[in-house]
Structures are given as structure tokens and as C-alpha cells.
Write a protein that holds these residues in place. Structure first.
Motif, PDB file in Angstrom:
ATOM      1  N   ARG A  53       0.854  -1.185   0.000  1.00  0.00           N
ATOM      2  CA  ARG A  53       0.000   0.000   0.000  1.00  0.00           C
ATOM      3  C   ARG A  53       0.890   1.234   0.000  1.00  0.00           C
ATOM      4  N   LEU A  54       0.597   2.152  -0.899  1.00  0.00           N
ATOM      5  CA  LEU A  54       1.328   3.410  -0.992  1.00  0.00           C
ATOM      6  C   LEU A  54       0.392   4.540  -0.604  1.00  0.00           C
ATOM      7  N   ASP A  55       0.847   5.399   0.289  1.00  0.00           N
ATOM      8  CA  ASP A  55       0.122   6.624   0.620  1.00  0.00           C
ATOM      9  C   ASP A  55       0.917   7.763   0.020  1.00  0.00           C
ATOM     10  N   LEU A  56       0.368   8.359  -1.022  1.00  0.00           N
ATOM     11  CA  LEU A  56       1.058   9.442  -1.703  1.00  0.00           C
ATOM     12  C   LEU A  56       0.599  10.770  -1.118  1.00  0.00           C
ATOM     13  N   ASP A  57       1.562  11.573  -0.774  1.00  0.00           N
ATOM     14  CA  ASP A  57       1.269  12.898  -0.241  1.00  0.00           C
ATOM     15  C   ASP A  57       1.244  13.901  -1.383  1.00  0.00           C
ATOM     16  N   SER A  58       1.140  15.139  -1.063  1.00  0.00           N
ATOM     17  CA  SER A  58       1.051  16.213  -2.043  1.00  0.00           C
ATOM     18  C   SER A  58       2.311  16.279  -2.908  1.00  0.00           C
ATOM     19  N   ASP A  59       2.122  16.505  -4.198  1.00  0.00           N
ATOM     20  CA  ASP A  59       3.212  16.723  -5.147  1.00  0.00           C
ATOM     21  C   ASP A  59       4.219  15.554  -5.109  1.00  0.00           C
TER      22      ASP A  59
END
Length: 141
Positions: A120-126
Motif C-alpha cells: 500500500r502506498l500513501d502518496l502525499d502532495s506533489d
């Protein structure tokens, strides 16, 4: 009266000695000086104490050999471990099982992505993530 002890086999010395009788006399005087100095130092208690002190001050060789062997063992162990690690790595481009799209979020955007292998990847802003799955593991950059 030729005296050739000490450097008898040196061609340059023999040539110098043969060049003149004065060289022969100079060599004889030098040998006499060395003999007298050796005789005087032979019976000198201070010279004997210095000689004994110098011999006692010499460190044994085995600690140096042990240290060198230890360093060599550590270096070889590190090299073997590194080789095992790097030779076991698969290059994602060469053995790629599945190519997944690039995951990108814009400024202010957040997103959670689950890959086929369960990661699972949690991508943050930019954020930008390139993912390639190989037969052994997922490689992320």
C-alpha cells in the motif's frame, strides 16, 4: 697490501679500490677505525645497556600479523556479503513481471494506492512514484 673484506663483490668498489694505492690506504684506515670503534663499544657498559634496551623495545611481530589478518578477514567478509547481496538482486528492467503506471499527485492532493502484491502506498502532495514488480519483490523508486 689489498684489503677487500666487506664489499669484495661490489664491482664499483673494486674499481675504486684498484684506481690508486691511496684508495687502498684509505680503505685500510676506514677498516681500522671501524675495528677500534667496535672494540671500544664491546666493553662499554652504556653501549651494552643501549643495545639491550633497543632489543627489548622491539615489539613482537605476531600482534601486527594478527591485526593484518583481522583486517583482511573483515574486508573479505564484507566483500563476500556485498557480492551475495548484489548478485542476488534482480534488475527490474531485465526480469520485470508487471509494469504499473506512474502514480502522481498534484500539489494539495493525497491518494492511497494498493499494488497487486498487496503493498500500500500513501502518496502525499506533489509526489511521483514509478513502480515495477519483479518475480522476487516489488521495486519502488
Amino acid at each position: 697490501m689489498r684489503r677487500r673484506s666487506g664489499n669484495a663483490g661490489d664491482p664499483a668498489f673494486l674499481a675504486w679500490l684498484a684506481a690508486s694505492e691511496e684508495h687502498d690506504r684509505a680503505w685500510a684506515r676506514a677498516q681500522a677505525v671501524w675495528r677500534r670503534a667496535a672494540q671500544e663499544l664491546e666493553d662499554d657498559p652504556l653501549a651494552e645497556a643501549l643495545r639491550a634496551s633497543a632489543l627489548a623495545a622491539r615489539s613482537p611481530v605476531w600482534p601486527k600479523v594478527l591485526a593484518a589478518a583481522s583486517i583482511a578477514a573483515v574486508v573479505l567478509r564484507g566483500a563476500a556479503g556485498g557480492w551475495r547481496h548484489w548478485s542476488g538482486r534482480e534488475q527490474p528492467q531485465a526480469t520485470q513481471v508487471a509494469a504499473l503506471p506512474q502514480f502522481v499527485t498534484r500539489v494539495g492532493e493525497r491518494r492511497a494506492v494498493t499494488l497487486p502484491d498487496g503493498t500500500r502506498l500513501d502518496l502525499d502532495s506533489d509526489t511521483r512514484v514509478d513502480v515495477a514488480l519483479t518475480a522476487r519483490r516489488a521495486a519502488r523508486s
